[in-house]
Design a protein around this motif. Sequence first.
Motif, PDB file in Angstrom:
ATOM      1  N   ALA A 435       0.833  -1.205   0.000  1.00 11.70           N
ATOM      2  CA  ALA A 435       0.000   0.000   0.000  1.00 11.70           C
ATOM      3  C   ALA A 435       0.866   1.253   0.000  1.00 11.70           C
ATOM      4  O   ALA A 435       0.565   2.237  -0.677  1.00 11.70           O
ATOM      5  N   ALA A 436       1.968   1.231   0.760  1.00 13.74           N
ATOM      6  CA  ALA A 436       2.845   2.401   0.847  1.00 13.74           C
ATOM      7  C   ALA A 436       3.553   2.655  -0.484  1.00 13.74           C
ATOM      8  O   ALA A 436       3.696   3.806  -0.910  1.00 13.74           O
ATOM      9  N   GLU A 437       4.026   1.599  -1.139  1.00 20.35           N
ATOM     10  CA  GLU A 437       4.681   1.774  -2.436  1.00 20.35           C
ATOM     11  C   GLU A 437       3.712   2.382  -3.446  1.00 20.35           C
ATOM     12  O   GLU A 437       4.035   3.336  -4.152  1.00 20.35           O
ATOM     13  N   ARG A 438       2.530   1.824  -3.488  1.00 14.97           N
ATOM     14  CA  ARG A 438       1.541   2.273  -4.462  1.00 14.97           C
ATOM     15  C   ARG A 438       1.126   3.719  -4.215  1.00 14.97           C
ATOM     16  O   ARG A 438       0.983   4.512  -5.151  1.00 14.97           O
ATOM     17  N   ALA A 439       0.949   4.080  -2.963  1.00 11.88           N
ATOM     18  CA  ALA A 439       0.521   5.434  -2.632  1.00 11.88           C
ATOM     19  C   ALA A 439       1.549   6.468  -3.056  1.00 11.88           C
ATOM     20  O   ALA A 439       1.201   7.621  -3.339  1.00 11.88           O
ATOM     21  N   ALA A 440       2.837   6.067  -3.108  1.00 15.92           N
ATOM     22  CA  ALA A 440       3.914   7.016  -3.407  1.00 15.92           C
ATOM     23  C   ALA A 440       4.305   7.055  -4.877  1.00 15.92           C
ATOM     24  O   ALA A 440       5.147   7.872  -5.264  1.00 15.92           O
TER      25      ALA A 440
END
Length: 612
Positions: A435-440
């Motif tokens: 989720a963190a990779e995708r959000a960034a």
Amino acid sequence: MNRSPALLPLAGLAAALLLAGCAGVAPRAPDLEAGLDLKTYRDGDDLLTAGLGEAGLRSPAPPAFANPDAPTAQELRRRAVWTNWRGIADLAPGGGYGDVYGQLAPVPGREYHALARLPGRRQPHRVMVQLPDAFDAQARCVVVTASSGSRGIYGAIALAGAWGLPRGCAVAYTDKGAGTGYVDTADGRGFALDGQLAEAGEPVEFSVPRAAAAGGIAPIAVKHAHSGDNPEADWGRHVEQAAAVALQVLELAHPQAGPWTHDNTRVIAVGVSNGGGAVLRAAELPGDAFDAVVAVSPNVLAGDQGRALYDYGTDAALWMPCALNAAAYDGVVLARPGGAKSPAGATRCASLKAAGLVSADDTQAQAEAAREHLLAGGWTDAAVAAGVLSSNFDLWRAVNVTYASAYARTGPGDMPCGYSFAAMGADGVARAPTAAERAAWWSDASGIPPGSGVGLRDAMASGADPSLPGNACLRALWDDAGSAVRAGIEATRAAPPRAGLPVIVVHGADDGLVPEAFSGGAYARWSEAQGRPVSYWRVRNAQHFDAFLGLPVLGMRYLPMLPYGYRALDAAWAHVADGAPLPGDADIATTPRTFKEGALAPLARENLGVMP
């Protein structure tokens, strides 16, 4: 930050255009997806630094997200501004930014975002107009730009924004059909205008259907590669459309000074790298949308001159690793970690020998033969030496894969030569993105993987030289004159600038990613031959990546290109606003910084030479 959630309706934009049509020549209304999203940035936030100020932009650490899995729109914008400044400009101590050239003072104002679509195209391009509070309605100045590389909408802020906003100009940006709104095809969710994952029914900057998983992992879709539009063929029209949106914004924001038309408003187009190629493509369009054009280190295929990026990029991917072991590059520190020859380069030399491409048995003689191959194709030793950055970081393959897919108009699951993009772990194994990779992705990515957790899957990788089969396959697509890739490249070939349009092209003599002999220099020579001369500034001891000059091994060898871009803009504005003569051609001699007692000397004006 004072945030306004207002989405200015399309009906209002149409009315503004009708009013503009009452006097002067109104631009054709772009096909906007939803209207204009307007936000105001003051009181601790701003257009140029996103509230980070000089100290925040210079910080080597990006601004943090309070919740990495779900960053706010404000956090994403701030991070995107930081990422794009750091990707283009040298902000390292002693690099000269803010002291010798450029400025980083905050600029309050309003920012408009929209999605515009060219007729007949599958995907929109993202457009942004920044309107400073100090906008000078008397000067009527608009700067139009396109992102460098395949970057997102803030990808030209360090050039166009840094020059135009402090001078009271409106600045219009386009991502020219690329950008960082990646899509995980496992669910097909795209990114909204605010950089967050969009909800159902919300306009997105890039959309693709869900795709079947390969090996259990769905591919990642990247707009430049997978839009289905071959966006490079439309770069000039993207820039022209951004200029039209800027005039609409001015009609809405300053109706009392209207109408805002091409007849009464000065418009300068400027870009660097791919953005430079985009504004040169805009220069060839009929009409009067632009009063002057400035292109810095442009990637442009000039008529029947020069070489296409895909041509020399696929050639370099095969030959440059071996060639960099030649004796001519013994002084190139990055090519000789610890002074030793590159083992990977020696392996590539052996591969070229096995393929019958070089005949020598000795590794050193093979490297010399590879160097001679590149020189025979028009490379210079200076460009090959700077090309070590692209070679060592595997940038050639990353670029070639992305462009091959764009030219052939393939989707994320059927890219040429068996390549695909996917989230990668530290072990190099594809997996679902976190989720963190995708959000960034929207704020951190460059528009061309690998990076931001997205890697390159190579289905052809094998043997002691695993990247060779895929690189050879990509090269074969160039060699096949009937391939879809070659057809896509032909659609990107430039025409001369329109008669009478002031054009300044600036290129570094040592550029190792977009060699000036293949691109900017070739365009200048060809335009001259077509009876459409441009002012061409060749800068000695300068390459493509200002952002890398904080490394002493590069800072002591190369000068930044941004100072020359700013100076060219000064000259273009003086010409169109005050009637000053446009500077002619220049071969600018420079003096690299010295390295003494373990430190690199700060950049001084004397290092930059005499600018026109």
